[in-house]
Design a protein around this motif. Structure first.
Motif, short mmCIF file in Angstrom:
data_model
loop_
_atom_site.label_atom_id
_atom_site.label_comp_id
_atom_site.label_asym_id
_atom_site.label_seq_id
_atom_site.Cartn_x
_atom_site.Cartn_y
_atom_site.Cartn_z
N GLY A 88 -2.16 -4.23 -16.30
CA GLY A 88 -2.64 -5.31 -17.14
C GLY A 88 -4.00 -5.06 -17.73
N PHE A 89 -4.44 -3.79 -17.73
CA PHE A 89 -5.73 -3.45 -18.34
C PHE A 89 -5.66 -3.62 -19.86
CE2 PHE A 89 -6.09 -0.39 -14.56
CZ PHE A 89 -6.69 -1.38 -13.78
N GLU A 90 -6.83 -3.78 -20.46
CA GLU A 90 -6.90 -3.98 -21.90
C GLU A 90 -6.39 -2.75 -22.66
OE1 GLU A 90 -7.56 -5.90 -25.47
OE2 GLU A 90 -7.60 -6.71 -23.43
N ARG A 91 -6.63 -1.58 -22.12
CA ARG A 91 -6.23 -0.36 -22.81
C ARG A 91 -4.73 -0.08 -22.69
NH1 ARG A 91 -8.69 1.36 -18.04
NH2 ARG A 91 -7.32 2.55 -16.63
N GLU A 92 -4.05 -0.77 -21.77
CA GLU A 92 -2.62 -0.54 -21.57
C GLU A 92 -1.80 -1.27 -22.61
OE1 GLU A 92 -1.76 0.20 -16.91
OE2 GLU A 92 -2.53 -1.80 -17.39
N ASN A 93 -0.68 -0.67 -22.98
CA ASN A 93 0.21 -1.24 -23.97
C ASN A 93 1.50 -1.68 -23.29
OD1 ASN A 93 2.01 -1.73 -26.15
ND2 ASN A 93 0.84 -0.37 -27.46
N PRO A 94 1.83 -2.97 -23.30
CA PRO A 94 3.06 -3.42 -22.63
C PRO A 94 4.32 -2.84 -23.26
CG PRO A 94 2.08 -5.19 -23.91
CD PRO A 94 1.08 -4.09 -23.89
N HIS A 95 4.30 -2.59 -24.57
CA HIS A 95 5.46 -1.98 -25.23
C HIS A 95 5.72 -0.58 -24.68
CE1 HIS A 95 6.15 -5.11 -28.19
NE2 HIS A 95 4.86 -5.16 -28.42
N THR A 96 4.66 0.18 -24.48
CA THR A 96 4.81 1.52 -23.91
C THR A 96 5.38 1.46 -22.50
OG1 THR A 96 2.91 2.27 -25.23
CG2 THR A 96 3.59 3.67 -23.40
N HIS A 97 4.91 0.51 -21.72
CA HIS A 97 5.43 0.37 -20.35
C HIS A 97 6.92 -0.01 -20.37
CE1 HIS A 97 5.38 -0.38 -16.06
NE2 HIS A 97 5.95 -1.55 -16.27
N ILE A 98 7.30 -0.91 -21.24
CA ILE A 98 8.71 -1.31 -21.34
C ILE A 98 9.58 -0.12 -21.73
CG2 ILE A 98 10.34 -2.68 -22.69
CD1 ILE A 98 8.99 -4.34 -20.63
N ASN A 99 9.12 0.66 -22.70
CA ASN A 99 9.90 1.82 -23.14
C ASN A 99 10.04 2.86 -22.03
OD1 ASN A 99 10.27 0.74 -25.71
ND2 ASN A 99 8.41 1.67 -26.52
N ARG A 147 3.41 3.26 -33.52
CA ARG A 147 4.07 3.10 -32.21
C ARG A 147 3.26 2.19 -31.29
NH1 ARG A 147 5.47 8.69 -33.01
NH2 ARG A 147 3.52 9.31 -32.00
N ALA A 148 1.94 2.18 -31.45
CA ALA A 148 1.10 1.34 -30.60
C ALA A 148 1.31 -0.15 -30.86
CB ALA A 148 -0.38 1.70 -30.80
N CYS A 149 1.85 -0.48 -32.04
CA CYS A 149 2.10 -1.88 -32.39
C CYS A 149 3.48 -1.97 -33.04
CB CYS A 149 1.02 -2.39 -33.34
SG CYS A 149 1.13 -4.16 -33.69
N PRO A 150 4.55 -1.90 -32.24
CA PRO A 150 5.90 -1.86 -32.81
C PRO A 150 6.29 -3.13 -33.56
CG PRO A 150 5.98 -2.10 -30.43
CD PRO A 150 4.56 -1.82 -30.78
N HIS A 151 5.62 -4.24 -33.33
CA HIS A 151 5.92 -5.46 -34.06
C HIS A 151 4.93 -5.69 -35.21
CE1 HIS A 151 3.01 -6.33 -30.90
NE2 HIS A 151 2.65 -7.43 -31.54
N HIS A 152 4.46 -4.58 -35.81
CA HIS A 152 3.48 -4.67 -36.90
C HIS A 152 4.03 -5.39 -38.12
CE1 HIS A 152 5.76 -1.37 -38.66
NE2 HIS A 152 5.60 -0.69 -37.52
N GLY A 153 5.32 -5.28 -38.37
CA GLY A 153 5.93 -5.98 -39.49
C GLY A 153 5.83 -5.28 -40.83
#
Length: 331
Positions: A89-100, A194-200
């Motif tokens: 849950g750190f700020e630098r961590e990406n939840p999308h990357t963890h899910i993938n 990839r860091a923001c897959p919901h960029h739109g």
């Protein structure tokens, strides 16, 4: 003089209505028998039982569907594999990357009559630590029914709207860095997406942003690779051109460096030969002067020769050393 009653003759049928006093019924509160019924079970319990901490409300947030398979269990080594890369849950961590990454691990698990979503629901809590684990334990019991529910709650918790806005702004302001090759710029731009897959951003917007962020030389080379104008291609064709150009450009750069190193080595060897010849000529001249009778004129000539040697040879040698060091750094 007429009195007030003179308006009504004695034989008048009009009667004056009398004011009636209505009696109000008292508000009677009837006793509720259900309270007595509810209190009765508590009266039957001992004080020790009443003082115990309640055990209700401690259920898991994830509801695991019923499994029809016989003798199904998740091995310890699989749990250790999931726990090897936890999400804190750190700020630098990406939840999308963890899910993938988590889906990549669990997709290799195949059990008969057990859906893969059930396996993911059972194993996901083991991939959380720290603040992420605290978040999961605070979720209401039986509030997560499907894998989609879990992903939605997890991403919304650790990918805040402000973080989304920040990453989208970085994508929109993409600019090729100084001395960054075309291939490196394209890889960095894809990493930002990839860091923001919901960029739109649509594919058209992505290509336009990347193209406008390139330097003039790479823009011209990209148009040349597209046959003159990248805008004349479809978005899918433009993406293929960019991908192919990034690979060709990288290999071509390597060959150019190799060719430059070969040319540099040849020029260095020729320069060394010229320096050696020039040094031999100076030594020969010094020997000739030393064999003659020492006169003021000969001394002047010897000083001039030495000065020429210092002026010519030392700068050439220094420049040669620097050039050689530069070639070694770009290999």
């Amino acid at each position: 003089m007429r009195t007030r009653n003179s308006n009504f003759p004695n034989n008048s049928p009009v009667t004056i209505p009398r004011r009636r006093n209505r009696r109000r019924a008292p508000n009677v509160v009837e006793p509720e028998l259900r309270t007595i019924v509810e209190v009765a079970p508590m009266a039957e319990r001992t004080m020790e039982e009443l003082l115990r901490a309640p055990t209700e409300g401690y259920g898991e947030a994830i509801v695991i569907p019923e499994i029809n398979a016989d003798h199904f269990e998740i091995k310890t080594n699989l749990l250790q594999l999931v726990q090897a890369s936890p999400f804190h849950g750190f700020e630098r961590e990406n939840p999308h990357t963890h899910i993938n990454n988590f889906k990549r691990i669990t997709s290799t698990l195949k059990f008969r009559d057990v859906p893969n979503d059930v396996i993911k629901l059972m194993m996901f809590p083991y991939s959380l630590e720290g603040a992420a684990r605290v978040w999961y334990e605070k979720e209401p019991p039986n509030s997560i029914l499907t894998w989609e529910d879990l992903v939605t709650k997890f991403v919304n918790q650790f990918f805040t709207p402000s973080k989304t806005t920040h990453l989208k702004n970085e994508i929109s302001r993409f600019t090729q860095k100084f001395e960054e090759t075309f291939s490196e710029a394209w890889e960095r731009f894809k990493e930002m997406l990839r860091a923001c897959p919901h960029h739109g951003f649509t594919e058209l917007t992505q290509i336009d942003t990347f193209y406008n962020g390139l330097n003039d030389n790479d823009q011209d080379s990209l148009n040349a690779a597209a046959g003159g104008n990248l805008l004349s291609k479809t978005t899918r064709e433009a993406l293929n051109i960019i991908e192919n150009k990034s690979k060709v450009r990288y290999s071509r750069n390597k060959s150019n460096i190799s060719r430059m190193n070969t040319t540099s080595r040849e020029s260095f060897s020729k320069t060394d030969e010229r320096i050696d010849k020039f040094a031999d000529q100076i030594l020969t001249l010094v020997e000739i002067v030393s064999k003659k009778v020492v006169t003021p004129a000969n001394l002047v000539l010897l000083v001039v020769v030495l000065m020429l040697t210092i002026i010519v040879l030392i700068p050439i040698t220094i420049n040669l050393v620097f050039v050689r060091q530069w070639v070694l750094t770009i290999k």
